[in-house]
Design a protein around this motif. Structure first.
Motif, PDB file in Angstrom:
ATOM      1  N   PHE A  80      -1.561  -4.128 -59.266  1.00  0.00           N
ATOM      2  CA  PHE A  80      -1.516  -2.859 -60.051  1.00  0.00           C
ATOM      3  C   PHE A  80      -2.555  -1.882 -60.006  1.00  0.00           C
ATOM      4  CE2 PHE A  80      -1.974  -0.310 -64.037  1.00  0.00           C
ATOM      5  CZ  PHE A  80      -1.154   0.628 -63.711  1.00  0.00           C
ATOM      6  N   LEU A  81      -3.928  -2.468 -60.264  1.00  0.00           N
ATOM      7  CA  LEU A  81      -5.206  -1.802 -60.167  1.00  0.00           C
ATOM      8  C   LEU A  81      -5.358  -1.622 -58.672  1.00  0.00           C
ATOM      9  CD1 LEU A  81      -7.523  -0.907 -62.125  1.00  0.00           C
ATOM     10  CD2 LEU A  81      -8.443  -3.022 -61.754  1.00  0.00           C
ATOM     11  N   GLY A  82      -5.545  -2.447 -58.020  1.00  0.00           N
ATOM     12  CA  GLY A  82      -5.997  -2.224 -56.531  1.00  0.00           C
ATOM     13  C   GLY A  82      -5.070  -1.218 -55.732  1.00  0.00           C
ATOM     14  N   LEU A  83      -3.403  -1.211 -55.949  1.00  0.00           N
ATOM     15  CA  LEU A  83      -2.836  -0.263 -55.251  1.00  0.00           C
ATOM     16  C   LEU A  83      -2.930   1.183 -55.566  1.00  0.00           C
ATOM     17  CD1 LEU A  83       0.456  -2.615 -54.794  1.00  0.00           C
ATOM     18  CD2 LEU A  83      -1.215  -1.866 -53.068  1.00  0.00           C
ATOM     19  N   ASN A  84      -3.155   1.310 -56.909  1.00  0.00           N
ATOM     20  CA  ASN A  84      -3.584   2.638 -57.601  1.00  0.00           C
ATOM     21  C   ASN A  84      -4.470   3.347 -57.095  1.00  0.00           C
ATOM     22  OD1 ASN A  84      -0.993   3.695 -59.628  1.00  0.00           O
ATOM     23  ND2 ASN A  84      -1.160   1.448 -59.706  1.00  0.00           N
TER      24      ASN A  84
END
Length: 289
Positions: free
Chosen positions: A240-244
């Motif tokens: 979630f963090l990396g993709l955003n």
């Protein structure tokens, strides 16, 4: 006694009030110039007229509609950073907003959290997520340690809880959400990438929600099960963090891959520390106090 009274005649009495004039000349009322306003859509939210502090870029850190304009009572200059009213727009969310953002954090493949919250990043959700994690991981970590102790070879010995887990959990979660986004913000600013500090705090705060249900599932007295639960939660949080972050900075910097991988690695490290400290209890088998 009736003889003491005289009847009033029909003659005209002097000084009487004249009959009102016929309403031939009616003064018309002028049309009102009052302006009507449509009903506000901020149902359940804080409505105010206070401008939040600028975090160097307003594109991804604007508050909601309740934070528009600058009121007469708004502190100006450096004094605004020490006034609670200044930060009120960043708590301008209701239950529906928070639940929607929590739901988005559980589906990392969408990678649209930054865009959906860019108009109104909040600190309400991240604050309560971190606060809940502090007490949940400390309490459930002690309870899981108790279960592990009772199912171990030395289960007949006395067991002692570890109150220091609360302190270490507060340092770990509050420190992580507070410091890591701050460092990322300065890095992105150095690289010339448009970003906002409040937006990054919001993103990192909601990325930790998945660790709350994972803490409850980690109470089971099987270490393999704990590794699976914490591992899946960590992968979901890191994805979630990396993709955003990737969707936000990919077009702004050619070093986006290194930045994204660094953020993902730190998130994986957080999950590993959480598992090893709060939900690993091999040392309790021989612990004697």
């Amino acid at each position: 006694m009736s003889g003491n009274y005289s009847s009033l005649g029909s003659e005209s009495v002097g000084g009487s009030v004249p009959v009102a004039a016929v309403a031939d000349h009616v003064l018309p009322f002028q049309d009102s110039n009052l302006q009507t306003f449509p009903p506000s859509d901020n149902r359940g939210k804080v409505a105010g007229s206070f401008q939040p502090p600028r975090d160097a870029d307003d594109t991804f850190s604007q508050p909601g509609q309740g934070g528009q304009g600058g009121g007469a009572d708004t502190p100006q200059g450096w004094q605004s950073y020490f006034n609670v009213i200044t930060y009120r727009p960043y708590f301008n969310v209701d239950t529906v907003d928070v639940l929607e953002r929590i739901k988005d954090s559980l589906f990392p493949y969408k990678s649209d959290f930054v865009e959906k919250t860019s108009h109104n990043p909040d600190m309400y959700g991240p604050f309560w997520i971190c606060s809940t994690l502090v007490f949940v991981t400390a309490a459930l970590g002690n309870f899981a340690a108790y279960l592990a102790h009772k199912t171990s070879a030395g289960g007949g010995e006395a067991w002692h809880y570890d109150i220091n887990k609360v302190t270490y959990a507060a340092i770990m979660f509050y420190g992580y959400v507070g410091v890591i986004p701050l460092g990322l913000y300065f890095l992105l600013k150095y690289l010339g990438v448009v970003s906002g500090l409040i937006q990054l705090w919001c993103l990192y705060g909601y990325s930790l929600f998945v660790f709350i249900p994972a803490s409850f599932l980690s109470v089971v007295p099987w270490d393999i099960m704990r590794w699976v639960v914490v591992g899946v939660a960590t992968l979901m949080s890191a994805a979630f963090l990396g993709l955003n972050i990737r969707s936000h900075i990919k077009t702004g910097s050619d070093r986006w891959f290194v930045i994204v991988m660094s953020a993902v690695a730190l998130q994986l490290g957080l999950g590993l520390v959480m598992k090893l400290y709060f939900f690993t209890f091999f040392y309790h088998d021989t612990l004697k106090i």
